[in-house]
Motif scaffolding. Structure first.
Motif: not given
Length: 246
Positions: A145-166
């Motif tokens: 899990a520590q690989a996820l700490v910090g600023v990253h592009d979390f496209t893999t880990f967000r819903s296809a229906h996510c409405q966030a701009d980034s």
């Protein structure tokens, strides 16, 4: 007009989420309806998080503006009386400045995900924890899990229906620990993407079961591709536990 801040606890099982929806019961609707019965006013509830159907909260922070002259204690007691039998409780109530906003003033949010790591069926925790029968290696889950700490592009880990701009988010802390027959994951960040925590926990569980190598979590993150997600954990193990304010 007085702005009241609430700390709200709820069991998300019978709700379609926190935010009001047109044709489904929600936590927001339950609280707003209770406020109307108490004050005769149409007050809007604003909250620090937007939980999905089936997700629970131990301490959701919310606020509403009310004209009626009431003390925080009296309003809290009235809300809890009118919220019955819905599984929603106001555990704290206070008056806050007019520029304080439950969502926009919030500088950090924390979620907890509970896995019941046992073979026997759940009785007391049914709909309140994700049951995983194979033995989980919590230490391996924590390391990956520590690989996820910090600023990253979390496209893999967000819903296809996510409405966030980034898809870019900054995770401040992730920890995975074993508590007896439970494996608990805690995640803290300023804000989250739709399904982000559930997607993370699903992949960590694959590591814990030995179906993924530890480094696969980092590889899935780097892929920036939802198709690389291994597993999306169910909603009923997720709890909103804390909102932080300056």
């Amino acid at each position: 007009m007085t702005r009241f801040a609430f700390t709200i606890e709820f069991d998300g099982t019978p709700f379609a989420g926190l935010q009001r929806q047109k044709d489904a019961p929600t936590v927001q609707q339950a609280v707003e309806d209770a406020l109307f019965r108490i004050t005769g006013e149409t007050a809007l509830l604003f909250s620090a998080g937007r939980t999905d159907a089936g997700v629970h909260a131990l301490a959701m922070r919310s606020h509403a503006d009310i004209d009626k002259d009431m003390t925080p204690f009296r309003l809290m007691e009235a809300l809890n009386a009118h919220l019955r039998p819905d599984p929603v409780a106001v555990t704290a109530c206070e008056i806050v400045p007019e520029d304080w906003h439950a969502r926009f003033s919030c500088s950090g949010r924390a979620y907890e995900y509970r896995i019941a790591n046992r073979r026997a069926p759940l009785t007391l925790e049914k709909d309140r924890a994700w049951q995983v029968a194979p033995q989980l290696d919590a230490e391996a889950m924590h390391r990956s899990a520590q690989a996820l700490v910090g600023v990253h592009d979390f496209t893999t880990f967000r819903s296809a229906h996510c409405q966030a701009d980034s898809p870019v988010r900054s995770i401040d802390r992730i920890s995975v620990r074993r508590e007896g027959s439970h494996v608990v994951t805690e995640v803290e960040a300023r804000s989250f993407l739709h399904h982000q925590v559930r997607s993370i926990v699903g992949c960590l569980a694959l590591v814990g079961m030995g179906r993924w190598r530890e480094e696969q979590v980092a590889l899935a993150l780097e892929a920036r591709d939802r198709q690389e997600l291994g597993l999306n954990a169910p909603a009923h193990g997720l709890y909103f536990v804390r909102a932080t304010y300056p």
